[in-house]
Write a protein that holds these residues in place. Sequence first.
Motif, PDB file in Angstrom:
ATOM      1  N   PRO A 103       0.809  -1.220   0.000  1.00  0.00           N
ATOM      2  CA  PRO A 103       0.000   0.000   0.000  1.00  0.00           C
ATOM      3  C   PRO A 103       0.840   1.266   0.000  1.00  0.00           C
ATOM      4  N   LEU A 104       0.218   2.348  -0.401  1.00  0.00           N
ATOM      5  CA  LEU A 104       0.837   3.667  -0.298  1.00  0.00           C
ATOM      6  C   LEU A 104       0.731   4.151   1.145  1.00  0.00           C
ATOM      7  N   HIS A 105       1.789   4.784   1.623  1.00  0.00           N
ATOM      8  CA  HIS A 105       1.772   5.389   2.959  1.00  0.00           C
ATOM      9  C   HIS A 105       1.612   6.896   2.805  1.00  0.00           C
ATOM     10  N   VAL A 106       0.623   7.441   3.481  1.00  0.00           N
ATOM     11  CA  VAL A 106       0.327   8.871   3.409  1.00  0.00           C
ATOM     12  C   VAL A 106       0.223   9.413   4.829  1.00  0.00           C
ATOM     13  N   THR A 107       0.947  10.476   5.116  1.00  0.00           N
ATOM     14  CA  THR A 107       0.919  11.105   6.437  1.00  0.00           C
ATOM     15  C   THR A 107       0.202  12.442   6.355  1.00  0.00           C
ATOM     16  N   VAL A 108      -0.626  12.720   7.358  1.00  0.00           N
ATOM     17  CA  VAL A 108      -1.331  13.995   7.466  1.00  0.00           C
ATOM     18  C   VAL A 108      -1.042  14.598   8.838  1.00  0.00           C
ATOM     19  N   ASN A 109      -1.314  15.882   8.979  1.00  0.00           N
ATOM     20  CA  ASN A 109      -1.136  16.553  10.261  1.00  0.00           C
ATOM     21  C   ASN A 109      -2.130  16.021  11.285  1.00  0.00           C
ATOM     22  N   ARG A 110      -1.739  16.102  12.543  1.00  0.00           N
ATOM     23  CA  ARG A 110      -2.679  15.728  13.599  1.00  0.00           C
ATOM     24  C   ARG A 110      -3.893  16.655  13.530  1.00  0.00           C
ATOM     25  N   GLY A 111      -5.051  16.080  13.750  1.00  0.00           N
ATOM     26  CA  GLY A 111      -6.282  16.852  13.627  1.00  0.00           C
ATOM     27  C   GLY A 111      -6.947  16.670  12.283  1.00  0.00           C
ATOM     28  N   THR A 112      -6.197  16.118  11.321  1.00  0.00           N
ATOM     29  CA  THR A 112      -6.746  15.788  10.008  1.00  0.00           C
ATOM     30  C   THR A 112      -6.996  14.288   9.957  1.00  0.00           C
ATOM     31  N   ARG A 113      -8.127  13.905   9.431  1.00  0.00           N
ATOM     32  CA  ARG A 113      -8.428  12.478   9.343  1.00  0.00           C
ATOM     33  C   ARG A 113      -7.462  11.793   8.388  1.00  0.00           C
ATOM     34  N   ALA A 114      -6.804  10.755   8.877  1.00  0.00           N
ATOM     35  CA  ALA A 114      -5.873  10.012   8.032  1.00  0.00           C
ATOM     36  C   ALA A 114      -6.647   9.230   6.978  1.00  0.00           C
ATOM     37  N   PRO A 115      -6.160   9.204   5.749  1.00  0.00           N
ATOM     38  CA  PRO A 115      -6.872   8.474   4.691  1.00  0.00           C
ATOM     39  C   PRO A 115      -6.912   6.981   4.972  1.00  0.00           C
ATOM     40  N   ARG A 116      -8.008   6.370   4.589  1.00  0.00           N
ATOM     41  CA  ARG A 116      -8.166   4.929   4.737  1.00  0.00           C
ATOM     42  C   ARG A 116      -8.774   4.375   3.463  1.00  0.00           C
ATOM     43  N   GLY A 117      -8.570   3.094   3.240  1.00  0.00           N
ATOM     44  CA  GLY A 117      -9.154   2.451   2.071  1.00  0.00           C
ATOM     45  C   GLY A 117      -8.200   1.452   1.470  1.00  0.00           C
ATOM     46  N   ALA A 118      -8.691   0.711   0.503  1.00  0.00           N
ATOM     47  CA  ALA A 118      -7.871  -0.303  -0.155  1.00  0.00           C
ATOM     48  C   ALA A 118      -6.655   0.338  -0.808  1.00  0.00           C
ATOM     49  N   GLY A 119      -5.492  -0.188  -0.510  1.00  0.00           N
ATOM     50  CA  GLY A 119      -4.266   0.285  -1.144  1.00  0.00           C
ATOM     51  C   GLY A 119      -3.620   1.476  -0.482  1.00  0.00           C
ATOM     52  N   VAL A 120      -4.145   1.938   0.663  1.00  0.00           N
ATOM     53  CA  VAL A 120      -3.601   3.126   1.331  1.00  0.00           C
ATOM     54  C   VAL A 120      -3.520   2.887   2.832  1.00  0.00           C
ATOM     55  N   VAL A 121      -2.397   3.287   3.435  1.00  0.00           N
ATOM     56  CA  VAL A 121      -2.250   3.288   4.885  1.00  0.00           C
ATOM     57  C   VAL A 121      -2.028   4.737   5.312  1.00  0.00           C
ATOM     58  N   GLY A 122      -2.916   5.246   6.143  1.00  0.00           N
ATOM     59  CA  GLY A 122      -2.826   6.638   6.582  1.00  0.00           C
ATOM     60  C   GLY A 122      -2.173   6.761   7.945  1.00  0.00           C
ATOM     61  N   HIS A 123      -1.463   7.868   8.162  1.00  0.00           N
ATOM     62  CA  HIS A 123      -0.784   8.133   9.430  1.00  0.00           C
ATOM     63  C   HIS A 123      -1.048   9.581   9.833  1.00  0.00           C
ATOM     64  N   GLN A 124      -1.092   9.826  11.140  1.00  0.00           N
ATOM     65  CA  GLN A 124      -1.139  11.186  11.675  1.00  0.00           C
ATOM     66  C   GLN A 124       0.167  11.445  12.403  1.00  0.00           C
ATOM     67  N   ARG A 125       0.832  12.534  12.060  1.00  0.00           N
ATOM     68  CA  ARG A 125       2.125  12.800  12.681  1.00  0.00           C
ATOM     69  C   ARG A 125       2.489  14.262  12.479  1.00  0.00           C
ATOM     70  N   GLU A 126       3.081  14.862  13.507  1.00  0.00           N
ATOM     71  CA  GLU A 126       3.591  16.227  13.402  1.00  0.00           C
ATOM     72  C   GLU A 126       5.112  16.172  13.378  1.00  0.00           C
ATOM     73  N   LEU A 127       5.699  16.615  12.292  1.00  0.00           N
ATOM     74  CA  LEU A 127       7.145  16.691  12.176  1.00  0.00           C
ATOM     75  C   LEU A 127       7.536  18.138  11.924  1.00  0.00           C
ATOM     76  N   PRO A 128       8.761  18.512  12.288  1.00  0.00           N
ATOM     77  CA  PRO A 128       9.176  19.896  12.073  1.00  0.00           C
ATOM     78  C   PRO A 128       9.190  20.244  10.589  1.00  0.00           C
ATOM     79  N   PRO A 129       8.588  21.368  10.231  1.00  0.00           N
ATOM     80  CA  PRO A 129       8.587  21.747   8.812  1.00  0.00           C
ATOM     81  C   PRO A 129       9.967  22.251   8.388  1.00  0.00           C
ATOM     82  N   PRO A 130      10.290  22.052   7.106  1.00  0.00           N
ATOM     83  CA  PRO A 130       9.506  21.304   6.126  1.00  0.00           C
ATOM     84  C   PRO A 130       9.727  19.797   6.281  1.00  0.00           C
ATOM     85  N   SER A 131       8.641  19.042   6.309  1.00  0.00           N
ATOM     86  CA  SER A 131       8.741  17.588   6.371  1.00  0.00           C
ATOM     87  C   SER A 131       8.534  16.967   4.996  1.00  0.00           C
ATOM     88  N   TRP A 132       8.145  17.778   4.009  1.00  0.00           N
ATOM     89  CA  TRP A 132       7.963  17.288   2.648  1.00  0.00           C
ATOM     90  C   TRP A 132       8.278  18.404   1.667  1.00  0.00           C
TER      91      TRP A 132
END
Length: 230
Positions: free
Chosen positions: A108-137
């Motif tokens: 699956p694809l791994h996708v990270t979102v900010n805390r407070g945002t709903r992490a994506p879910r569904g077939a082929g995707v694993v969602g994560h919530q995490r706060e990292l120091p910007p820029p993290s991407w």
Amino acid sequence: MRAGRARASLSCTLSCMTRPARPLPDHLRDETMSTAEALARGVAADRLRRADVVHPFHGVVMTGGRPRSIADRAWAFAQVMPASGWFSHTTSARLLGLPLPRSHEKGPLHVTVNRGTRAPRGAGVVGHQRELPPPSWSTLLVPTSTRELVPLRVATPGAAALTTASLLSLPDLVALLDALRLVDDSTALRDIDRMLDHSARRAGAAALRRALALSEPGVRSRAETHLRLT
């Protein structure tokens, strides 16, 4: 009477399923877009259900065939990715061209979102919530299987190493760090240190520190790293 209507409805359904689909307009061929965009561009909902339209993720359509690479899949999901989302973990490592064991080449694809945002879910995707120091991407132009350059939000080297650290064995993590340092040693180390400074107790931090102590510059292959560590 009702039986007659039922037979007529079934006949229509079978006819619609077997009748050749009308070709899509030229400007909609070989496209990757959200279902909402496809509808807004004039494609009928029933046309999107035909066999020549691929649905790699919920809410996404591809009119040029199935995704054939990690970039194809990432670009497809990018059409519906949350605004704060970015590709992380082993997905970011693959998009950055870093070496991974075969067990992580698919999945699956791994996708990270900010805390407070709903992490994506569904077939082929694993969602994560995490706060990292910007820029993290950062936004990278990544070639798809058709060599089209598409913009993808991908973890920085440090964020990729940190989020991937808990998923790899120590030798494989060292090999990933060796590869990062081969591309740009000083930049990679600064970014990794920046992530560790703000993530001392986060998942993967301890493993990343151990791997960093074993990493060396100038190593040109995963096999060379493994040989050095044996």
